[in-house]
Design a protein around this motif. Structure first.
Motif, PDB file in Angstrom:
ATOM      1  N   TYR A  48      19.706   0.083 -42.547  1.00  0.00           N
ATOM      2  CA  TYR A  48      19.931  -0.224 -41.130  1.00  0.00           C
ATOM      3  C   TYR A  48      19.078  -1.367 -40.603  1.00  0.00           C
ATOM      4  O   TYR A  48      18.902  -1.508 -39.398  1.00  0.00           O
ATOM      5  CB  TYR A  48      19.656   1.031 -40.287  1.00  0.00           C
ATOM      6  N   ASN A  51      20.567  -3.361 -37.841  1.00  0.00           N
ATOM      7  CA  ASN A  51      20.922  -2.661 -36.605  1.00  0.00           C
ATOM      8  C   ASN A  51      19.637  -2.268 -35.874  1.00  0.00           C
ATOM      9  O   ASN A  51      19.036  -1.237 -36.121  1.00  0.00           O
ATOM     10  CB  ASN A  51      21.746  -1.410 -36.930  1.00  0.00           C
ATOM     11  N   GLU A  53      19.101  -1.292 -32.842  1.00  0.00           N
ATOM     12  CA  GLU A  53      19.159  -0.096 -32.000  1.00  0.00           C
ATOM     13  C   GLU A  53      18.781   1.154 -32.806  1.00  0.00           C
ATOM     14  O   GLU A  53      17.975   1.978 -32.370  1.00  0.00           O
ATOM     15  CB  GLU A  53      20.568   0.077 -31.412  1.00  0.00           C
TER      16      GLU A  53
END
Length: 375
Positions: A48, A51, A53
Motif C-alpha cells: 500500500y 495509497n 490514505e
C-alpha cells in the motif's frame, strides 16, 4: 492486509510461534513478536505504499497500539516489582546513578567518534536511536531545529538496531559472561528477604488512578536552565506504579494487585508493544547508506551495553537480575526490559530499570546538547 487489528494479532500469533523456537538454550520468547511485526509491517508497506490514505491510517493505528500497550506493560511491571523497591534502592542506590550516566556517556563518545564517517546531524539522531530515547530525540530537535530532517532520519534508522542489540544481549550475555541466573535469583532473594505472595484481588479503580497519575507525571516538563526534559508515558507510569504499589492501600484505593493477573496484563502489553514497534518500523527503505547507519547504531548500542555490563558486574558488583534491568534502563529500552524479564524469568528486573531510567533520560538530554555543540 490493510486492517491494523488483523496485522497486530497476526504479528502476536506468529511472534509467539517464532519465540518458541529453541536453539540449544537460546530462544527469543516474547521478542519474536518484534520480528514478525517487522516482516508484516514491511509487507503491508510494499502493498500500500502508493495509497497514502491507507498508510496514514495504519501508522496512526500502530502508534495508538504502541502507546496503549506501553501503558499496560509498564504499569503491570511496576506494580509487580514495587514491593521490593525500598530494599533494592537502599542497597544499590548510588550505583544506579553511575550506571545511567556511564552508559549514556559511552554511547555519546562512540557516536562522536563514528560521526566522522558520515552526516554529522544524522549521527546526532543516531545517538538517540541507538539508545532508543525519544526524549533524547526531542532535545536534539529542539537544539538544532534547522537539521530536523537529518536528525529524524538518523533516529529512525538507529532505533531498530538499538532495540535488537538490547534484546539479544539480554538472552546471550548471561552465557558470554557466565552468569548463573538461578544462583543470582537465589542471592537476590536473600538480599530482599522476599515474602511469599499473598492472594490479592485486582482494583480497577486504583489501577486507573495509577495510569492517570503516571501520564500526568510523564507530561511534567523539568526545566533546569539550559536543560529541560519530560519523563514521558514510560517514566511517568513506571514511577506511579512503583511508588503507589509500594504504599499499598490508601483510602478506597488498593494498589496491592494480584500477581497472576498482573503477569497476564504484562504479557499482553509486551506482545502488543513489540508487535506495534515492528509494524510501525516496517517502512524502512534499506539501501547502502541506511544499512551503514543501522550498522553504526548497532555497534554504538553494543559498546554501551558491554561496557555497562563490565562496570556493573565486575566493579559495582550488582546482582545480575538487577543489573540487567539497569542496563535496559540506561539504554532507555522498554523492549529490552521485556526481554530481560523473559530471559531471567524475574519481575525484579524492573526495579533496576525503574531506578536507572530517569537518570538515563537526564544523561541523554545533557549529552545530546553537548554532542550538537562539539560535532
Amino acid at each position: 492486509m490493510n486492517n491494523s487489528y488483523l496485522l497486530l494479532f497476526l504479528s502476536i500469533f506468529f511472534g509467539i510461534l517464532i519465540g518458541k523456537i529453541k536453539i540449544k538454550n537460546f530462544k527469543l520468547g516474547s521478542s519474536g513478536s518484534l520480528f514478525s511485526g517487522l516482516i508484516l509491517g514491511w509487507y503491508s508497506t510494499s502493498l500500500y505504499s502508493s495509497n497514502m490514505e491507507i498508510m496514514n491510517k495504519l501508522n496512526s493505528d500502530f502508534k495508538q497500539f504502541f502507546l496503549f500497550s506501553l501503558i499496560l506493560f509498564i504499569s503491570s511491571v511496576g506494580l509487580i516489582a514495587s514491593k521490593d523497591l525500598d530494599k533494592i534502592i537502599k542497597k544499590y542506590g548510588l550505583k544506579f546513578l553511575i550506571m545511567a550516566f556511564f552508559i549514556t556517556f559511552v554511547g555519546f563518545i562512540s557516536t562522536y567518534i563514528f560521526s566522522k564517517f558520515g552526516n554529522k546531524y544524522e549521527f546526532v539522531g543516531l545517538y538517540s536511536g541507538a539508545l532508543t530515547s525519544s526524549p533524547g530525540l526531542a532535545t536534539a530537535l529542539e537544539t538544532a531545529p534547522n537539521f530536523e530532517k537529518e536528525i529524524i532520519s538518523g533516529y529512525t534508522f538507529g532505533y531498530i538496531p538499538g532495540v535488537l542489540a538490547v534484546i539479544l544481549s539480554m538472552y546471550i550475555f548471561p552465557y558470554i559472561f557466565k552468569v548463573n541466573i538461578e544462583d543470582e535469583k537465589s542471592k537476590l532473594k536473600e538480599i530482599m528477604q522476599i515474602e511469599k505472595d499473598k492472594e490479592e484481588g485486582f482494583d480497577f479503580l486504583a489501577y486507573s488512578l495509577i495510569i492517570i497519575i503516571g501520564i500526568l507525571i510523564g507530561n511534567i516538563n523539568f526545566d533546569f536552565n539550559y536543560i529541560s526534559f519530560k519523563l514521558g508515558i514510560t517514566g511517568g507510569v513506571l514511577l506511579s506504579s512503583l511508588f503507589l504499589g509500594r504504599l499499598g492501600k490508601i483510602w478506597i484505593f488498593d494498589f496491592r494487585m494480584n500477581k497472576k493477573i498482573l503477569k497476564t496484563i504484562q504479557e499482553l502489553g509486551l506482545l502488543m508493544f513489540l508487535s506495534s514497534v515492528g509494524l510501525k518500523s516496517g517502512d524502512i527503505n534499506l539501501n547502502a547508506q541506511t544499512a551503514s547507519l543501522m550498522f553504526y547504531s548497532f555497534i554504538i548500542a553494543i559498546i554501551s551495553i558491554v561496557l555497562g555490563v563490565i562496570i556493573g558486574k565486575y566493579i559495582l558488583k550488582i546482582n545480575w537480575i538487577i543489573l540487567s534491568g539497569a542496563i535496559c534502563g540506561g539504554m532507555t529500552s522498554t523492549p529490552g526490559l521485556g526481554a530481560a524479564i523473559d530471559a531471567n524469568d524475574s519481575e525484579e528486573v524492573a526495579i533496576g530499570y525503574g531506578a536507572t531510567y530517569p537518570f538515563a533520560l537526564l544523561g541523554m538530554v545533557i549529552f545530546n546538547k553537548i554532542l550538537i555543540l562539539i560535532i
